[in-house]
Design a protein around this motif. Structure first.
Motif, PDB file in Angstrom:
ATOM      1  N   ASP A  67     -71.032  33.376 -83.642  1.00 31.81           N
ATOM      2  CA  ASP A  67     -70.582  34.843 -83.536  1.00 31.81           C
ATOM      3  C   ASP A  67     -68.816  34.369 -83.428  1.00 31.81           C
ATOM      4  N   SER A  75     -64.039  45.194 -79.536  1.00 34.98           N
ATOM      5  CA  SER A  75     -63.170  46.411 -78.938  1.00 34.98           C
ATOM      6  C   SER A  75     -63.643  46.057 -77.677  1.00 34.98           C
ATOM      7  N   GLN A  99     -66.195  32.145 -81.365  1.00 33.66           N
ATOM      8  CA  GLN A  99     -66.266  33.201 -80.927  1.00 33.66           C
ATOM      9  C   GLN A  99     -64.635  33.165 -81.594  1.00 33.66           C
ATOM     10  N   ARG A 141     -70.777  46.639 -77.486  1.00 32.20           N
ATOM     11  CA  ARG A 141     -69.836  46.685 -78.198  1.00 32.20           C
ATOM     12  C   ARG A 141     -69.845  48.630 -77.844  1.00 32.20           C
TER      13      ARG A 141
HETATM   14  N1  5AD Z   1     -65.541  43.925 -78.152  1.00 32.87           N
HETATM   15  C1  5AD Z   1     -66.234  43.245 -80.141  1.00 32.87           C
HETATM   16  N2  5AD Z   1     -67.475  41.616 -80.178  1.00 32.87           N
HETATM   17  C2  5AD Z   1     -68.099  41.601 -78.748  1.00 32.87           C
HETATM   18  N3  5AD Z   1     -69.179  40.608 -78.575  1.00 32.87           N
HETATM   19  C3  5AD Z   1     -68.699  40.812 -77.258  1.00 32.87           C
HETATM   20  N4  5AD Z   1     -67.826  41.169 -76.541  1.00 32.87           N
HETATM   21  C4  5AD Z   1     -67.467  42.386 -77.017  1.00 32.87           C
HETATM   22  C5  5AD Z   1     -66.336  42.930 -77.715  1.00 32.87           C
HETATM   23  N5  5AD Z   1     -65.549  43.427 -76.381  1.00 32.87           N
HETATM   24  C6  5AD Z   1     -69.410  40.091 -79.506  1.00 32.87           C
HETATM   25  C7  5AD Z   1     -69.128  38.345 -79.521  1.00 32.87           C
HETATM   26  C8  5AD Z   1     -70.692  38.306 -78.661  1.00 32.87           C
HETATM   27  C9  5AD Z   1     -71.377  38.939 -79.126  1.00 32.87           C
HETATM   28  C10 5AD Z   1     -72.966  39.017 -78.771  1.00 32.87           C
HETATM   29  O1  5AD Z   1     -70.950  40.567 -79.208  1.00 32.87           O
HETATM   30  O2  5AD Z   1     -68.811  38.234 -80.373  1.00 32.87           O
HETATM   31  O3  5AD Z   1     -71.149  36.276 -79.412  1.00 32.87           O
END
Ligand code: 5AD
Length: 507
Positions: free
Chosen positions: A319, A353, A281, A56
């Motif tokens: 998550d 993000s 997600q 992130r």
């Molecule tokens: N933006 C926000 N959260 C993210 N994750 C992964 N990529 C992004 C992103 N671009 C979160 C997901 C993942 C966790 C490790 O981080 O929920 O499961």
């Protein structure tokens, strides 16, 4: 030319996920094997490594501000070597050397074994270097070397690296490369080593831990399921070959591989913890499709319920990303609904993000920041209420708790139940009881943890263990007798000579 410092000191600062924490431990080991010692502060260090996260944007910004803070130290102490490792290093490569002029080394996650040589080169006056090459042809997994006196009750063991999924929000396939699996024999022998050194619990670690493959393992011949992997076979192998392991966990799985065979493994293997972290997600099919998660909410529910019902009392956590491009209020409501339907007792929630090199960059980041914040707050409100209700329901029950160490907030010890609840408990003898599994009556629930009392059998058991260790002449070096009661189990420790044995760095 810089003088060669003999007993140089290092510090590794870790950001981000458990995989990074694990990589930082391996960096410490390769440095120590080359004569380095751990520094107690940045001021006394000759090498400072930032092991970074770029999943992130916030994590990435944090790195830049932390490295920036060291500029005065670097100008006072020009021989100080500054290195950036991990995902930001892999993502930026040489560009990072140009962006942060105080940096000497940029090193990718697959190149950790080369860290001492790169640092030595800097100490001999070499030019700043970026080394970020994936080990695609002969994947290398650094073997952990349990350090006497620093063996955790709960250890992490890597089973695979990289990711073949293409979730549209995620930078991991870019920063960690394609999936590569560690041979099962290496995994088993590392777990044996941890258990020999005193660890009681192991968490298997991988970006999609349940997609595991090893041709040396039998797969399930009856299954035609294309999502079937050899992860259930790996779990069985570990349970059979390391019977002294008290608890086995894994993180993070992908729901696609939550097959019947994995549910069967949970039903059969007592060593598996009764808690599963399964990232969902989003609860909206439209958003899941845009995320390229390759399941619908109904498929997630079916698969994960099958897994959770394999055993009485399995709890789930997840998550969630809020504010993914195009997420409407109705999509977000569907996410709240799946949180209710699945009864998650833990939610890691994140605001979307945009990340470089990800497919979702093509979609406009169109959910306003205030809406993302507001959705995240609503998500947490719901998940916290579920966590609170779950913890409250445990008051008055008896739980088997693996004691881990001193609690951060009280004088008590803290440990974890067979699921994953944290329990604070007063223990005679304090921290010397870490590693024991005891029966605890839960007396109180807090927001994120529980408080309990040892039952009288466990108090006696701890006293017997302490006495046995005193008679054996050392508090942390000898295996004590097995408890006559089937419930509490003793700590197991190896004699010091075995623990000091030099273990190979690369298997
Ligand atoms: N933006 C926000 N959260 C993210 N994750 C992964 N990529 C992004 C992103 N671009 C979160 C997901 C993942 C966790 C490790 O981080 O929920 O499961």
């Amino acid at each position: 030319m810089r003088p060669l410092v003999l007993s140089s000191k290092y510090v590794v600062h870790t950001f981000g996920c458990q995989m990074n924490a694990h990589d930082s431990d391996r960096m410490g080991e390769v440095l120590q094997a080359s004569g380095w010692v751990r520094a107690t502060s940045a001021e006394e260090a000759d090498l400072i490594v930032f092991n970074t996260c770029s999943v992130r944007e916030k994590a990435e910004q944090k790195l830049r501000s932390e490295v920036g803070k060291l500029a005065p130290l670097k100008s006072q102490k020009p021989d100080l070597v500054l290195a950036v490792a991990g995902c930001v290093a892999q993502q930026e490569g040489e560009a990072l050397l140009r962006q942060i002029r105080t940096l000497d080394i940029v090193i990718g996650p697959d190149n950790i074994a080369d860290l001492p040589a790169l640092v030595a080169d800097q100490q001999h006056g070499g030019l700043p270097q970026a080394h970020t090459v994936f080990d695609l042809d002969s994947p290398r997994f650094l073997a952990a070397m349990p350090e006497p006196g620093r063996v955790p009750v709960s250890a992490w063991v890597t089973t695979m690296k990289g990711c073949d999924e293409r979730c549209s929000f995620c930078i991991v396939p870019y920063t960690r490369g394609p999936e590569r699996y560690r041979p099962s024999e290496q995994i088993v022998s590392e777990i044996e080593r941890w258990v020999d050194a005193g660890a009681r619990e192991v968490t298997l670690l991988g970006q999609t831990v349940d997609s595991y493959r090893d041709d040396a393992l039998n797969s399930n011949p009856a299954s035609n399921d294309p999502d079937e992997s050899q992860f259930p076979a790996l779990l069985r192998l570990i349970a059979t070959r390391v019977p002294r392991l008290a608890r086995l966990r894994y993180t993070s799985p992908h729901p696609r591989h939550a097959t019947q065979a994995l549910a069967d493994a949970h039903a059969e293997l007592d060593v598996l913890a009764r808690h599963i972290h399964m990232p969902v997600q989003s609860g909206s099919d439209r958003i899941l499709k845009r995320m390229i998660r390759r399941y619908t909410s109904a498929e997630y529910i079916k698969r994960v319920r099958r897994l959770a019902s394999a055993r009485h009392d399995i709890t789930l956590s997840t998550d969630i990303i809020v504010g993914f491009p195009g997420e409407t209020e109705a999509d977000f409501e569907a996410t709240l609904q799946i949180v209710r339907d699945m009864g998650f007792v833990g939610v890691f929630g994140f605001k979307y993000s945009q990340r470089p090199h990800t497919p979702a960059l093509k979609l406009p980041d169109d959910v306003p920041e205030e809406v993302k914040s507001e959705r995240l707050a609503r998500l947490f409100e719901l998940s916290e209420s579920q966590t609170r209700a779950h913890l409250a329901s445990l008051v008055g029950t008896r739980q088997r708790v693996l004691l881990e160490g001193k609690s951060k907030t009280t004088e008590k010890l803290s440990g974890r139940t067979e699921r994953n609840e944290i329990v604070h408990v007063e223990v005679p003898g304090g921290v010397s009881a870490a590693g024991l599994i005891v029966d605890v009556e839960i007396t109180r629930a807090f927001k994120h943890s529980l408080e309990g009392q040892l039952d009288s059998a466990s108090v006696e058991f701890i006293a017997r263990e302490a006495l046995a260790r005193t008679l054996a002449g050392s508090s942390r070096s000898t295996r004590t007798s097995d408890s006559p009661s089937p419930t509490p189990q003793p700590m197991t420790h190896e004699p010091p000579d075995r623990r000091r044995r030099n273990l190979p760095l690369v298997q």
